[in-house]
Design a protein around this motif. Structure first.
Motif, PDB file in Angstrom:
ATOM      1  N   UNK A   1       0.762  -1.237   0.028  1.00  0.00           N
ATOM      2  CA  UNK A   1      -0.002   0.099   0.029  1.00  0.00           C
ATOM      3  C   UNK A   1       0.797   1.400   0.077  1.00  0.00           C
ATOM      4  N   UNK A   2       0.804   2.183  -0.918  1.00  0.00           N
ATOM      5  CA  UNK A   2       1.443   3.518  -0.939  1.00  0.00           C
ATOM      6  C   UNK A   2       1.045   4.160   0.405  1.00  0.00           C
ATOM      7  N   UNK A   3       2.208   4.766   0.929  1.00  0.00           N
ATOM      8  CA  UNK A   3       1.879   5.743   1.973  1.00  0.00           C
ATOM      9  C   UNK A   3       3.014   6.357   2.403  1.00  0.00           C
ATOM     10  N   UNK A   4       2.696   7.205   3.460  1.00  0.00           N
ATOM     11  CA  UNK A   4       3.839   8.036   4.068  1.00  0.00           C
ATOM     12  C   UNK A   4       3.648   8.025   5.733  1.00  0.00           C
ATOM     13  N   UNK A   5       4.726   8.019   6.440  1.00  0.00           N
ATOM     14  CA  UNK A   5       4.652   8.186   7.936  1.00  0.00           C
ATOM     15  C   UNK A   5       4.302   9.800   8.086  1.00  0.00           C
ATOM     16  N   UNK A   6       3.382   9.875   8.848  1.00  0.00           N
ATOM     17  CA  UNK A   6       2.885  11.276   9.520  1.00  0.00           C
ATOM     18  C   UNK A   6       3.742  11.694  10.557  1.00  0.00           C
ATOM     19  N   UNK A   7       3.812  10.405  11.504  1.00  0.00           N
ATOM     20  CA  UNK A   7       4.176  10.848  12.772  1.00  0.00           C
ATOM     21  C   UNK A   7       4.703   9.382  13.458  1.00  0.00           C
ATOM     22  N   UNK A   8       5.798   9.389  14.424  1.00  0.00           N
ATOM     23  CA  UNK A   8       6.051   8.342  14.953  1.00  0.00           C
ATOM     24  C   UNK A   8       6.587   8.746  16.358  1.00  0.00           C
ATOM     25  N   UNK A   9       6.192   7.638  17.356  1.00  0.00           N
ATOM     26  CA  UNK A   9       6.485   8.098  18.526  1.00  0.00           C
ATOM     27  C   UNK A   9       6.848   6.313  19.407  1.00  0.00           C
ATOM     28  N   UNK A  10       7.484   6.415  20.315  1.00  0.00           N
ATOM     29  CA  UNK A  10       8.150   5.063  20.970  1.00  0.00           C
ATOM     30  C   UNK A  10       6.875   4.384  21.444  1.00  0.00           C
ATOM     31  N   UNK A  11       7.105   3.101  21.612  1.00  0.00           N
ATOM     32  CA  UNK A  11       5.911   2.355  22.041  1.00  0.00           C
ATOM     33  C   UNK A  11       6.644   1.105  22.630  1.00  0.00           C
ATOM     34  N   UNK A  12       6.445   1.150  24.137  1.00  0.00           N
ATOM     35  CA  UNK A  12       7.008   0.152  24.931  1.00  0.00           C
ATOM     36  C   UNK A  12       8.483   0.130  24.755  1.00  0.00           C
ATOM     37  N   UNK A  13       9.449  -0.845  24.895  1.00  0.00           N
ATOM     38  CA  UNK A  13      10.798  -0.727  25.006  1.00  0.00           C
ATOM     39  C   UNK A  13      11.412  -0.718  23.566  1.00  0.00           C
ATOM     40  N   UNK A  14      10.689  -1.368  22.674  1.00  0.00           N
ATOM     41  CA  UNK A  14      11.465  -1.586  21.188  1.00  0.00           C
ATOM     42  C   UNK A  14      10.615  -1.264  20.112  1.00  0.00           C
ATOM     43  N   UNK A  15       9.497  -0.766  20.190  1.00  0.00           N
ATOM     44  CA  UNK A  15       8.544  -0.645  19.237  1.00  0.00           C
ATOM     45  C   UNK A  15       8.365   0.953  18.693  1.00  0.00           C
ATOM     46  N   UNK A  16       7.547   1.214  18.014  1.00  0.00           N
ATOM     47  CA  UNK A  16       6.916   2.442  17.408  1.00  0.00           C
ATOM     48  C   UNK A  16       5.467   2.402  17.225  1.00  0.00           C
ATOM     49  N   UNK A  17       4.965   3.512  17.522  1.00  0.00           N
ATOM     50  CA  UNK A  17       3.478   3.781  17.266  1.00  0.00           C
ATOM     51  C   UNK A  17       3.579   4.690  15.872  1.00  0.00           C
ATOM     52  N   UNK A  18       2.773   4.385  14.900  1.00  0.00           N
ATOM     53  CA  UNK A  18       3.020   5.017  13.444  1.00  0.00           C
ATOM     54  C   UNK A  18       1.598   5.624  13.198  1.00  0.00           C
ATOM     55  N   UNK A  19       1.539   6.884  12.568  1.00  0.00           N
ATOM     56  CA  UNK A  19       0.292   7.421  12.050  1.00  0.00           C
ATOM     57  C   UNK A  19       0.699   7.742  10.663  1.00  0.00           C
ATOM     58  N   UNK A  20       0.128   6.612   9.585  1.00  0.00           N
ATOM     59  CA  UNK A  20       0.441   6.477   8.397  1.00  0.00           C
ATOM     60  C   UNK A  20      -0.571   7.376   7.419  1.00  0.00           C
ATOM     61  N   UNK A  21      -0.285   7.877   6.381  1.00  0.00           N
ATOM     62  CA  UNK A  21      -1.410   8.231   5.433  1.00  0.00           C
ATOM     63  C   UNK A  21      -1.289   7.475   4.280  1.00  0.00           C
ATOM     64  N   UNK A  22      -2.095   6.839   3.852  1.00  0.00           N
ATOM     65  CA  UNK A  22      -2.308   5.890   2.750  1.00  0.00           C
ATOM     66  C   UNK A  22      -3.103   6.135   1.502  1.00  0.00           C
ATOM     67  N   UNK A  23      -2.769   5.564   0.466  1.00  0.00           N
ATOM     68  CA  UNK A  23      -3.618   5.993  -0.857  1.00  0.00           C
ATOM     69  C   UNK A  23      -5.337   5.344  -0.527  1.00  0.00           C
ATOM     70  N   UNK A  24      -5.373   4.127  -0.076  1.00  0.00           N
ATOM     71  CA  UNK A  24      -6.694   3.505  -0.353  1.00  0.00           C
ATOM     72  C   UNK A  24      -7.134   3.351   1.230  1.00  0.00           C
ATOM     73  N   UNK A  25      -6.561   3.521   2.448  1.00  0.00           N
ATOM     74  CA  UNK A  25      -6.937   3.440   3.306  1.00  0.00           C
ATOM     75  C   UNK A  25      -6.962   4.743   4.488  1.00  0.00           C
ATOM     76  N   UNK A  26      -6.434   5.780   3.844  1.00  0.00           N
ATOM     77  CA  UNK A  26      -6.583   7.036   4.438  1.00  0.00           C
ATOM     78  C   UNK A  26      -5.333   7.192   5.654  1.00  0.00           C
ATOM     79  N   UNK A  27      -5.770   7.774   6.688  1.00  0.00           N
ATOM     80  CA  UNK A  27      -4.900   7.829   7.925  1.00  0.00           C
ATOM     81  C   UNK A  27      -5.291   6.399   8.668  1.00  0.00           C
ATOM     82  N   UNK A  28      -4.043   5.903   9.006  1.00  0.00           N
ATOM     83  CA  UNK A  28      -3.951   4.607   9.625  1.00  0.00           C
ATOM     84  C   UNK A  28      -3.121   4.406  10.673  1.00  0.00           C
TER      85      UNK A  28
END
Length: 239
Positions: free
Chosen positions: A6-33
Protein backbone atom coordinates in the motif's frame (compact mmCIF):
# COMPACT_ATOMS: atom_id res chain seq x y z
CA UNK A 1 -7.49 -8.00 7.24
CA UNK A 2 -4.12 -8.04 5.50
CA UNK A 3 -3.00 -5.13 3.35
CA UNK A 4 -0.04 -5.46 1.00
CA UNK A 5 2.10 -3.01 -0.96
CA UNK A 6 0.00 0.00 0.00
CA UNK A 7 1.51 3.37 -1.01
CA UNK A 8 1.90 5.53 2.07
CA UNK A 9 3.85 8.06 4.11
CA UNK A 10 4.75 8.22 7.79
CA UNK A 11 3.07 11.28 9.31
CA UNK A 12 4.25 10.79 12.88
CA UNK A 13 6.11 8.19 14.96
CA UNK A 14 6.49 7.86 18.71
CA UNK A 15 8.07 5.24 20.98
CA UNK A 16 5.89 2.35 22.13
CA UNK A 17 6.98 0.07 24.95
CA UNK A 18 10.69 -0.74 24.93
CA UNK A 19 11.45 -1.62 21.32
CA UNK A 20 8.51 -0.56 19.15
CA UNK A 21 7.00 2.50 17.49
CA UNK A 22 3.44 3.75 17.11
CA UNK A 23 2.99 5.14 13.61
CA UNK A 24 0.41 7.41 12.06
CA UNK A 25 0.47 6.66 8.35
CA UNK A 26 -1.30 8.33 5.42
CA UNK A 27 -2.16 5.75 2.74
CA UNK A 28 -3.72 5.96 -0.68
CA UNK A 29 -6.58 3.49 -0.23
CA UNK A 30 -7.06 3.48 3.56
CA UNK A 31 -6.51 7.09 4.58
CA UNK A 32 -4.90 7.75 7.93
CA UNK A 33 -4.01 4.47 9.66
CA UNK A 34 -2.52 3.69 13.06
CA UNK A 35 0.16 0.96 13.00
CA UNK A 36 2.43 -0.69 15.54
CA UNK A 37 5.95 -1.31 14.25
CA UNK A 38 7.09 -4.01 16.64
CA UNK A 39 10.76 -4.35 17.50
CA UNK A 40 12.02 -1.67 15.10
CA UNK A 41 13.97 0.09 17.85
CA UNK A 42 16.17 -2.98 18.36
CA UNK A 43 19.66 -2.90 16.88
CA UNK A 44 18.75 -5.77 14.56
CA UNK A 45 15.25 -5.34 13.27
CA UNK A 46 13.51 -7.05 10.38
CA UNK A 47 12.22 -3.63 9.30
CA UNK A 48 15.03 -1.03 9.39
CA UNK A 49 13.98 1.90 11.53
CA UNK A 50 15.69 4.28 9.11
CA UNK A 51 13.07 3.45 6.47
CA UNK A 52 10.24 4.70 8.68
CA UNK A 53 10.87 8.40 8.17
CA UNK A 54 8.52 11.21 7.14
CA UNK A 55 8.73 12.37 3.50
CA UNK A 56 9.84 8.88 2.43
CA UNK A 57 7.48 7.25 -0.13
CA UNK A 58 6.81 3.71 1.09
CA UNK A 59 5.00 0.52 0.16
CA UNK A 60 3.51 -0.89 3.36
CA UNK A 61 2.18 -4.28 4.44
CA UNK A 62 0.17 -4.66 7.61
CA UNK A 63 -2.32 -6.88 9.39
CA UNK A 64 -5.28 -5.25 11.08
CA UNK A 65 -7.52 -6.84 13.70
CA UNK A 66 -8.80 -3.71 15.43
CA UNK A 67 -8.16 0.00 15.63
CA UNK A 68 -4.38 -0.48 15.38
CA UNK A 69 -2.73 -2.61 12.74
CA UNK A 70 0.62 -4.37 12.96
CA UNK A 71 3.24 -3.39 10.40
CA UNK A 72 4.60 -6.44 8.59
CA UNK A 73 6.85 -4.90 5.94
CA UNK A 74 7.94 -1.48 4.69
CA UNK A 75 9.68 -1.09 1.34
CA UNK A 76 11.11 2.11 -0.07
CA UNK A 77 9.03 3.13 -3.11
CA UNK A 78 11.33 5.92 -4.33
CA UNK A 79 13.92 8.38 -3.07
CA UNK A 80 12.86 10.53 -0.10
CA UNK A 81 11.91 14.14 -0.71
CA UNK A 82 14.96 16.27 0.10
CA UNK A 83 13.68 19.15 2.22
CA UNK A 84 15.45 21.63 4.48
CA UNK A 85 14.80 24.94 6.19
CA UNK A 86 11.38 26.46 5.67
CA UNK A 87 10.48 23.77 3.16
CA UNK A 88 11.03 21.08 5.79
CA UNK A 89 8.97 23.08 8.28
CA UNK A 90 6.25 23.40 5.65
CA UNK A 91 6.21 19.61 5.23
CA UNK A 92 5.94 19.17 9.01
CA UNK A 93 2.95 21.51 8.96
CA UNK A 94 1.51 19.42 6.13
CA UNK A 95 1.74 16.28 8.26
CA UNK A 96 0.10 17.90 11.26
CA UNK A 97 -2.73 19.20 9.08
CA UNK A 98 -3.46 15.70 7.74
CA UNK A 99 -3.21 14.21 11.24
CA UNK A 100 -5.67 16.69 12.69
CA UNK A 101 -8.20 16.92 9.87
CA UNK A 102 -8.39 13.35 8.57
CA UNK A 103 -10.26 10.70 10.54
CA UNK A 104 -8.67 7.28 10.84
CA UNK A 105 -9.51 4.60 8.28
CA UNK A 106 -11.33 7.06 6.01
CA UNK A 107 -9.90 6.85 2.48
CA UNK A 108 -9.14 10.09 0.64
CA UNK A 109 -7.22 9.13 -2.52
CA UNK A 110 -7.51 12.61 -4.04
CA UNK A 111 -6.05 14.19 -0.90
CA UNK A 112 -3.32 11.53 -0.90
CA UNK A 113 -2.39 12.47 -4.46
CA UNK A 114 -2.41 16.16 -3.53
CA UNK A 115 -0.17 15.40 -0.54
CA UNK A 116 2.41 13.63 -2.69
CA UNK A 117 2.27 16.45 -5.24
CA UNK A 118 2.72 19.02 -2.49
CA UNK A 119 5.87 17.28 -1.22
CA UNK A 120 7.19 17.16 -4.77
CA UNK A 121 6.57 20.88 -5.20
CA UNK A 122 8.20 21.68 -1.86
CA UNK A 123 11.25 19.69 -2.95
CA UNK A 124 11.36 21.68 -6.19
CA UNK A 125 11.28 25.37 -6.97
CA UNK A 126 7.62 26.18 -6.34
CA UNK A 127 7.02 28.91 -3.73
CA UNK A 128 6.29 27.12 -0.45
CA UNK A 129 3.52 29.46 0.72
CA UNK A 130 1.51 29.11 -2.48
CA UNK A 131 2.22 25.36 -2.50
CA UNK A 132 0.68 24.99 0.97
CA UNK A 133 -2.37 27.07 0.05
CA UNK A 134 -3.05 24.81 -2.91
CA UNK A 135 -2.81 21.69 -0.75
CA UNK A 136 -5.05 23.17 1.95
CA UNK A 137 -7.65 23.94 -0.71
CA UNK A 138 -7.51 20.42 -2.19
CA UNK A 139 -7.57 18.69 1.20
CA UNK A 140 -10.60 20.64 2.40
CA UNK A 141 -12.38 19.91 -0.88
CA UNK A 142 -11.77 16.16 -0.60
CA UNK A 143 -12.97 16.19 3.01
CA UNK A 144 -16.25 17.83 1.97
CA UNK A 145 -15.37 21.37 3.05
CA UNK A 146 -14.76 22.87 -0.40
CA UNK A 147 -14.47 26.65 -0.56
CA UNK A 148 -16.71 28.53 -2.98
CA UNK A 149 -14.33 30.83 -4.80
CA UNK A 150 -16.31 32.29 -7.68
CA UNK A 151 -19.45 33.74 -6.06
CA UNK A 152 -20.56 35.23 -2.77
CA UNK A 153 -22.95 33.82 -0.18
CA UNK A 154 -25.89 35.34 -2.09
CA UNK A 155 -24.90 33.68 -5.35
CA UNK A 156 -23.52 36.79 -7.03
CA UNK A 157 -20.23 36.70 -8.93
CA UNK A 158 -17.30 37.94 -6.89
CA UNK A 159 -16.08 41.44 -7.71
CA UNK A 160 -12.26 41.57 -7.98
CA UNK A 161 -12.00 45.01 -6.33
CA UNK A 162 -14.37 44.18 -3.45
CA UNK A 163 -13.16 43.04 -0.04
CA UNK A 164 -14.94 40.05 1.47
CA UNK A 165 -15.11 38.19 4.76
CA UNK A 166 -15.25 34.43 4.20
CA UNK A 167 -17.60 32.52 6.49
CA UNK A 168 -16.68 28.79 6.41
CA UNK A 169 -20.34 27.85 6.74
CA UNK A 170 -21.85 30.34 4.28
CA UNK A 171 -19.15 31.62 1.94
CA UNK A 172 -17.96 35.11 1.06
CA UNK A 173 -19.82 38.18 2.28
CA UNK A 174 -18.99 41.83 1.68
CA UNK A 175 -16.51 42.74 4.41
CA UNK A 176 -17.67 44.93 7.29
CA UNK A 177 -15.20 46.84 9.42
CA UNK A 178 -16.23 44.97 12.57
CA UNK A 179 -16.11 41.49 11.06
CA UNK A 180 -14.35 38.83 13.15
CA UNK A 181 -13.20 37.24 9.89
CA UNK A 182 -10.06 38.36 8.03
CA UNK A 183 -10.74 40.41 4.89
CA UNK A 184 -9.78 38.97 1.52
CA UNK A 185 -10.15 40.59 -1.87
CA UNK A 186 -12.34 39.19 -4.60
CA UNK A 187 -9.26 39.15 -6.84
CA UNK A 188 -7.43 36.86 -4.38
CA UNK A 189 -10.41 34.49 -4.12
CA UNK A 190 -10.85 34.34 -7.88
CA UNK A 191 -7.15 33.65 -8.42
CA UNK A 192 -7.26 30.92 -5.76
CA UNK A 193 -10.26 29.32 -7.42
CA UNK A 194 -8.59 29.22 -10.84
CA UNK A 195 -5.22 28.10 -9.43
CA UNK A 196 -3.41 31.24 -10.56
CA UNK A 197 -0.77 32.42 -8.10
CA UNK A 198 -1.75 35.92 -6.87
CA UNK A 199 0.61 38.67 -5.79
CA UNK A 200 2.33 38.63 -2.40
CA UNK A 201 -0.26 40.87 -0.67
CA UNK A 202 -3.10 38.63 -1.86
CA UNK A 203 -1.18 35.52 -0.78
CA UNK A 204 -0.99 36.97 2.72
CA UNK A 205 -4.76 37.44 2.63
CA UNK A 206 -5.20 33.81 1.55
CA UNK A 207 -2.90 32.64 4.32
CA UNK A 208 -5.07 34.39 6.90
CA UNK A 209 -8.22 33.12 5.21
CA UNK A 210 -7.09 29.49 5.24
CA UNK A 211 -5.97 29.69 8.84
CA UNK A 212 -9.43 30.99 9.78
CA UNK A 213 -11.20 28.24 7.80
CA UNK A 214 -8.97 25.45 9.14
CA UNK A 215 -9.35 26.73 12.70
CA UNK A 216 -13.14 26.58 12.25
CA UNK A 217 -13.10 22.96 11.07
CA UNK A 218 -10.58 21.88 13.71
CA UNK A 219 -12.30 23.68 16.54
CA UNK A 220 -8.87 24.78 17.73
CA UNK A 221 -5.29 25.62 16.85
CA UNK A 222 -2.50 23.74 15.12
CA UNK A 223 0.79 23.39 16.97
CA UNK A 224 2.58 24.59 13.83
CA UNK A 225 0.95 27.99 14.21
CA UNK A 226 2.68 28.54 17.54
CA UNK A 227 6.19 27.68 16.39
CA UNK A 228 8.61 30.59 16.65
CA UNK A 229 9.35 30.37 12.95
CA UNK A 230 6.53 30.48 10.41
CA UNK A 231 5.81 27.31 8.47
CA UNK A 232 3.25 29.13 6.36
CA UNK A 233 5.31 31.42 4.12
CA UNK A 234 3.23 34.25 2.74
CA UNK A 235 5.21 35.57 -0.18
CA UNK A 236 6.14 33.75 -3.38
CA UNK A 237 9.85 33.99 -2.74
CA UNK A 238 9.98 33.20 0.97
CA UNK A 239 11.53 29.93 2.07
Amino acid sequence: MRVEQQPGYILHARPYRETSLLLDVFCRDHGRVGLVARGVRRERSRIPRGVLQPMQPLLLDWVSRGELGTLVAADVASAPFALAGDRLLAAMYLNELVLRLCARNDAHPLAFGAYAQCLDRLAGMDPPGWTLRRFERELLSDLGYALVLDRDASGHALAPQQDYAYDPEAGARVAAGDSRLPPVSGAALLAFGTDVMPDSAQQLQLRRLMRSVIRHHLGGELNAWTWGRSVLPASPGSG
